[in-house]
Design an enzyme around this catalytic site. Structure first.
Site, PDB file in Angstrom:
ATOM      1  N   GLY A  57       0.832  -1.203   0.000  1.00 13.41           N
ATOM      2  CA  GLY A  57       0.000   0.000   0.000  1.00 13.41           C
ATOM      3  C   GLY A  57       0.860   1.244   0.000  1.00 13.41           C
ATOM      4  CG  HIS A 175       5.952  -5.217  -4.297  1.00 18.03           C
ATOM      5  ND1 HIS A 175       4.635  -5.052  -3.920  1.00 18.03           N
ATOM      6  CD2 HIS A 175       6.639  -4.180  -3.749  1.00 18.03           C
ATOM      7  CE1 HIS A 175       4.524  -3.951  -3.187  1.00 18.03           C
ATOM      8  NE2 HIS A 175       5.726  -3.403  -3.062  1.00 18.03           N
ATOM      9  CB  SER A 229     -20.388  -6.337 -27.698  1.00 13.82           C
ATOM     10  OG  SER A 229     -19.312  -7.099 -27.177  1.00 13.82           O
ATOM     11  N   GLY A 230     -19.784  -8.888 -29.799  1.00 16.58           N
ATOM     12  CA  GLY A 230     -18.734  -9.392 -30.668  1.00 16.58           C
ATOM     13  C   GLY A 230     -17.396  -9.471 -29.980  1.00 16.58           C
ATOM     14  N   GLY A 231     -17.308  -8.905 -28.757  1.00 16.37           N
ATOM     15  CA  GLY A 231     -16.079  -8.969 -27.979  1.00 16.37           C
ATOM     16  C   GLY A 231     -15.979 -10.276 -27.212  1.00 16.37           C
ATOM     17  CB  VAL A 232     -13.086 -11.919 -25.560  1.00 19.02           C
ATOM     18  CG1 VAL A 232     -12.631 -10.812 -24.626  1.00 19.02           C
ATOM     19  CG2 VAL A 232     -12.814 -13.269 -24.917  1.00 19.02           C
ATOM     20  CB  SER A 234     -20.786 -10.129 -24.720  1.00 13.43           C
ATOM     21  OG  SER A 234     -20.240  -9.915 -26.007  1.00 13.43           O
ATOM     22  CB  SER A 235     -18.038 -13.988 -27.474  1.00 13.69           C
ATOM     23  OG  SER A 235     -18.281 -12.940 -28.391  1.00 13.69           O
TER      24      SER A 235
END
Length: 519
Positions: A57, A175, A229-232, A234-235
């Site tokens: 942080g 890290h 939409s044609g994007g990954v 929503s597909s």
């Protein structure tokens, strides 16, 4: 056992890499969720975690308003890994002193490991590169029942562990989640498997089965509408829903006239022919382009497109009987950034407000089956579900489409110019083997003309800007170092093949200060 029977909560103290910690844990095969640092020991225990990680942080533990945590967490007996601030806070609560370092460490450092066991540093070299970013450090272990197990030249307590049998704690000042720490993945695996005794249940094939089961239970015999939409994102949601409920799913694809070249064809082929999903295509391009006529302000473009989309989608949804549910491709970063991600319950399918899509007044219950996944995990899920690589590995495309890649007012002629330029750009990027090495690549039509010479004549035509970026999280991004010969081919083809363009430029701005899109 189920994939969520092994969970590692990550307490977020404001680190820019807190999400990355979750991803590293999941990459190692264990489920992880980001939770608020204010979570109580009782709430944590109820999650039945296999281990707990405390993030870094920006604060100093010495600040008056520095974030803290329930000290009873350290008494749970559950394995705890503290990273940077998380280490300092834990050590302070255990009785060690934290002071401002004589020499702040920012960047690469060489870690010298003093304790090699089958535990945290198992199989890690005695000298290895790590990434530091701190101004404070543990100064005196005192009577805190802690021992140093690694150091750097300027940080004698670069890693510590508890010697008290009641405290199963290890802390690191560096890290391990960032790629600059060479053996970071090994350290996470050691913590998860040697210390927490995890089994590695987080597998995408198992997630697909469990998520499909939950969808089926939630939906029953009702129908679900999925906006494609044609994007990954929503597909993959559509493919998962189809696996779960079959012909109870109807997908709606809205052609707004602002799509990439052949985008509608790709969606229709994939979901009608490949998956045989009930797909309703609504051609509303005239309505969208009519709304945008003469509009140049990018925010007004977005507002008009959003309002029209809701109207068009609602009309399409009203024609689908017995549809009670609306599916959305919300991802875990969206949930976290919306303020809904700190409950520790993100493993469940949520049937409530979405975090920024269609409004509540549409009257559907919302279902978000991939809301606990990161982008790379969604791609992995898509592969498991058989979604074609042409969609799984597609670069992101903005919701307003080409409206924000044609700067200024929108006309069909301008859209055709940017579509053709974009197609050439992507063809050459794919041919050069750079598509999966870049995160987003696209063309922008600038609202200016430039003087040129073509043949023996003077021209005064349009300018195309090319944008290619590399990023892990899209919160920050760097411009991609595309080879000059590839850029030369792209420029030559665009100028020769796209009518109305006589100049091509390449955007070398990083985010920040620039954004990825131009509008």
């Amino acid at each position: 056992m189920h994939i969520h029977d092994e969970t590692i909560p990550v307490l977020d103290f404001g680190s820019q890499t807190a999400q990355l910690i979750c991803r590293r844990v999941r990459d190692a095969g264990v489920h992880s969720v980001l939770v608020a640092s204010s979570i109580t020991a009782t709430e944590l225990k109820a999650m039945n975690p296999k281990g707990i990680i405390l993030s870094g942080g920006p604060s100093s533990v010495s600040d008056n308003n520095a974030p803290t945590m329930d000290p009873e967490i350290l008494e749970l007996g559950i394995p705890i890994l503290g990273i940077c601030y998380g280490m300092q806070l834990s050590c302070k609560l255990l009785g060690a002193s934290v002071t401002k370092a004589d020499h702040s460490e920012f960047g690469r450092a060489i870690l010298k490991v003093h304790a090699h066991t089958r535990g945290f540093f198992g199989a890690v070299p005695e000298s290895t590169q790590v990434w530091m970013s701190h101004g404070d450090q543990i100064d005196n272990l005192g009577n805190a029942h802690l021992e140093s197990i690694a150091s750097t030249d300027t940080c004698p307590n670069a890693a510590v562990r508890s010697t008290n049998s009641n405290h199963n704690f290890v802390g690191v000042q560096f890290h391990p989640e960032v790629t600059h720490t060479h053996h970071g993945p090994d350290l996470f695996r050691n913590f998860l498997y040697e210390i927490c005794k995890c089994s590695g249940l987080w597998k995408m094939a198992d997630f697909a089965e469990e998520a499909a089961r939950k969808v089926k239970e939630a939906v029953g015999d009702k129908r679900v509408i999925c906006g494609l939409s044609g994007g990954v994102d929503s597909s993959v949601v559509a493919a998962l829903l189809h696996k779960a409920i079959g012909d109870q799913l109807t997908c709606v694809f809205v052609d707004n006239g602002l799509l990439r070249k052949k985008e509608r064809d790709l969606v229709e082929h994939t979901f009608n022919d490949h998956f045989q999903i009930d797909l309703r295509v609504v051609d509303a391009s005239k309505e969208f382009l009519g709304d945008l006529e003469g509009i140049s302000d990018p925010q007004e473009k977005r507002r008009l497109i959003g309002h029209r989309f809701i109207d068009v989608f609602k009309e399409a949804a009203d024609s689908i009987p017995d549809a009670d549910f609306l599916a959305q491709g919300t991802l875990y970063p969206d949930v976290i950034e919306s303020g809904h991600g700190h409950s520790g319950n993100s493993a469940n399918i949520k049937l409530h407000h979405n975090v920024g899509g269609l409004p509540e007044e549409l009257g559907f219950k919302l279902i978000e089956p991939v809301r606990e996944l990161f982008k790379d995990e969604v791609r992995a899920l898509g592969t498991v579900l058989g979604v074609p690589d042409t969609i799984v590995w597609r670069h992101p495309f903005p919701g307003p489409g080409l409206a924000v890649r044609v700067l200024g007012d929108i006309t069909e002629d301008k859209l055709e110019i940017v579509r053709n330029a974009d197609e050439i750009l992507l063809e050459e990027i794919v041919a050069a083997g750079l598509y999966r090495k870049t995160s987003q690549v696209f063309a922008v039509l600038l609202p200016i003309h430039s003087v040129g010479v073509m043949g023996d004549g003077r021209t005064y035509e349009r300018v195309i800007a090319l944008r290619a970026v590399e990023t892990q999280d899209f919160m920050t991004a760097d411009w991609a170092r595309i080879p000059f010969d590839v850029l030369a081919r792209i420029s030559t083809r665009i100028i020769n093949e796209v009518t109305g363009v006589n100049r091509v430029v390449y955007d070398i701005s990083s985010k920040p200060p620039a954004t990825i899109e131009w509008e």
